[in-house]
Design an enzyme around this catalytic site. Structure first.
Site, mmCIF file in Angstrom:
data_model
loop_
_atom_site.group_PDB
_atom_site.id
_atom_site.type_symbol
_atom_site.label_atom_id
_atom_site.label_comp_id
_atom_site.label_asym_id
_atom_site.label_seq_id
_atom_site.Cartn_x
_atom_site.Cartn_y
_atom_site.Cartn_z
ATOM 1 N N ASN A 8 0.872 -1.171 0.000
ATOM 2 C CA ASN A 8 0.000 0.000 0.000
ATOM 3 C C ASN A 8 0.913 1.225 0.000
ATOM 4 O OD1 ASN A 8 -1.757 2.071 0.581
ATOM 5 N ND2 ASN A 8 -2.284 1.360 2.645
ATOM 6 N N TRP A 9 1.013 1.859 -1.155
ATOM 7 C CA TRP A 9 1.940 3.003 -1.269
ATOM 8 C C TRP A 9 1.367 4.257 -0.626
ATOM 9 C CZ3 TRP A 9 5.119 3.335 -6.480
ATOM 10 C CH2 TRP A 9 5.995 2.244 -6.538
ATOM 11 N N LYS A 10 0.082 4.248 -0.256
ATOM 12 C CA LYS A 10 -0.567 5.441 0.318
ATOM 13 C C LYS A 10 -0.345 6.626 -0.628
ATOM 14 C CE LYS A 10 -0.138 3.268 4.765
ATOM 15 N NZ LYS A 10 0.028 3.360 6.202
ATOM 16 N N HIS A 91 -9.491 1.320 5.042
ATOM 17 C CA HIS A 91 -8.213 1.513 5.747
ATOM 18 C C HIS A 91 -8.430 2.484 6.914
ATOM 19 C CE1 HIS A 91 -4.098 2.646 6.620
ATOM 20 N NE2 HIS A 91 -3.741 1.547 5.980
ATOM 21 N N GLU A 93 -6.735 4.857 7.968
ATOM 22 C CA GLU A 93 -6.457 6.262 7.645
ATOM 23 C C GLU A 93 -7.670 6.901 6.985
ATOM 24 O OE1 GLU A 93 -2.742 5.593 5.596
ATOM 25 O OE2 GLU A 93 -1.808 5.112 7.523
ATOM 26 N N GLU A 161 -5.277 -4.683 10.847
ATOM 27 C CA GLU A 161 -4.215 -3.696 11.037
ATOM 28 C C GLU A 161 -4.464 -2.921 12.329
ATOM 29 O OE1 GLU A 161 -2.304 -2.616 7.024
ATOM 30 O OE2 GLU A 161 -4.069 -1.366 7.247
ATOM 31 N N GLY A 167 2.721 2.344 10.734
ATOM 32 C CA GLY A 167 3.700 3.407 10.537
ATOM 33 C C GLY A 167 4.439 3.804 11.800
ATOM 34 N N SER A 199 3.511 -2.018 10.275
ATOM 35 C CA SER A 199 4.970 -2.092 10.438
ATOM 36 C C SER A 199 5.545 -3.468 10.116
ATOM 37 C CB SER A 199 5.365 -1.651 11.862
ATOM 38 O OG SER A 199 4.983 -0.312 12.086
ATOM 39 N N GLY A 220 2.827 -1.155 4.238
ATOM 40 C CA GLY A 220 2.865 0.258 3.857
ATOM 41 C C GLY A 220 4.285 0.687 3.528
ATOM 42 N N GLY A 221 4.942 1.305 4.483
ATOM 43 C CA GLY A 221 6.266 1.908 4.275
ATOM 44 C C GLY A 221 7.262 0.989 3.585
#
Ligand code: PGA
Length: 239
Positions: A8-10, A91, A93, A161, A167, A199, A220-221
């Site tokens: 997930n590149w956000k 998600h 976010e 999640e 993150g 993470s 993600g990251g």
């Protein structure tokens, strides 16, 4: 079940960063026992498909309606036409920043599945909810409210999640993950993949993938570069 490792590149990435997909696609091909996907921002879906035709490319959100007066939104048929194979909905976010509620997440998931998209529905508790011992109840409620009742032709996937792990560099312990994934399995039954997210990195992936009912990861990251993402794909292939 085959493991699914989805990135997930956000709101990150640009045309230049699509160069990372070369090594990610090569790793996906070399580890054919694992499903690999990358969800970049909407604007990169088509160029990502062109750059890595063999890799599953997805989106990070979708509108519940097929078309209409919804300025700034993208529908499931539009995603299909752009070549997206999957989509993330609900998600945390988006639940926080765009105030999305379970009912809206359910409508989005229903539309995505009807369009034949693999649909990752995200759930997860806050730190305060976990500290209060409410994590299982909160996630069960989210599943009850967010999961579609009609499955369409797409594949439903769940991503657990914990919000406090996203993150932050904090990961849930294998025991936390085992407990929650068992509860989710109990709710959704066999045959639905349950991903862990929050993470996930090269150094904790193998332990997470070895945990019962962990059928992959939403990353993600660490999905932004091949250097970090490829070892996670390899860890999934190794269990
Ligand atoms: P993270 O994000 O891997 O950067 O914690 C996971 C996610 O939000 O899907």
């Amino acid at each position: 079940m085959r493991k699914l490792v989805a990135g997930n590149w956000k709101m990150n990435g640009n045309l230049a960063q699509l160069a990372e997909l070369d090594a990610i696609a090569a790793a996906a091909e070399a580890n054919s026992g694992v499903d690999v996907a990358v969800c970049p921002p909407f604007t990169l879906i088509v160029p990502a498909r062109e750059r890595a035709p063999g890799l599953a490319i997805g989106a990070q959100d979708v509108h519940a309606k097929d078309c209409g007066a919804h300025t700034g939104c993208i529908s499931a048929p539009m995603l299909k036409e752009a070549g997206a194979r999957l989509v993330i909905v609900g998600h945390s976010e988006r639940r926080a920043d765009q105030y999305e509620k379970d009912e809206e997440v359910r409508a989005k998931a229903t539309a995505a599945l009807a369009a034949g998209l693999q649909t990752i529905v995200c759930v997860g508790e806050s730190e305060a909810q976990r500290e209060a011992g409410e994590h299982i109840a909160v996630v069960t409620r989210q599943l009850q409210g967010s999961l579609p009742t009609e499955r369409g032709s797409g594949e439903l996937v769940i991503a657990y999640e914990p919000i406090w792990a996203i993150g932050t560099g904090k990961t849930a312990t294998p025991e936390d993950v085992r407990e929650m994934h068992a509860a989710i399995r109990n709710h959704v039954g066999k045959g639905v993949r349950i991903l862990y997210g929050g993470s996930v990195k090269a150094d904790n992936a193998a332990e997470l993938f070895a945990t019962p009912n962990v059928d992959g990861a939403l990353v993600g990251g660490a999905s932004l570069t091949a250097a970090q993402f490829v070892p996670i794909i390899e860890a999934a292939a190794g269990v």
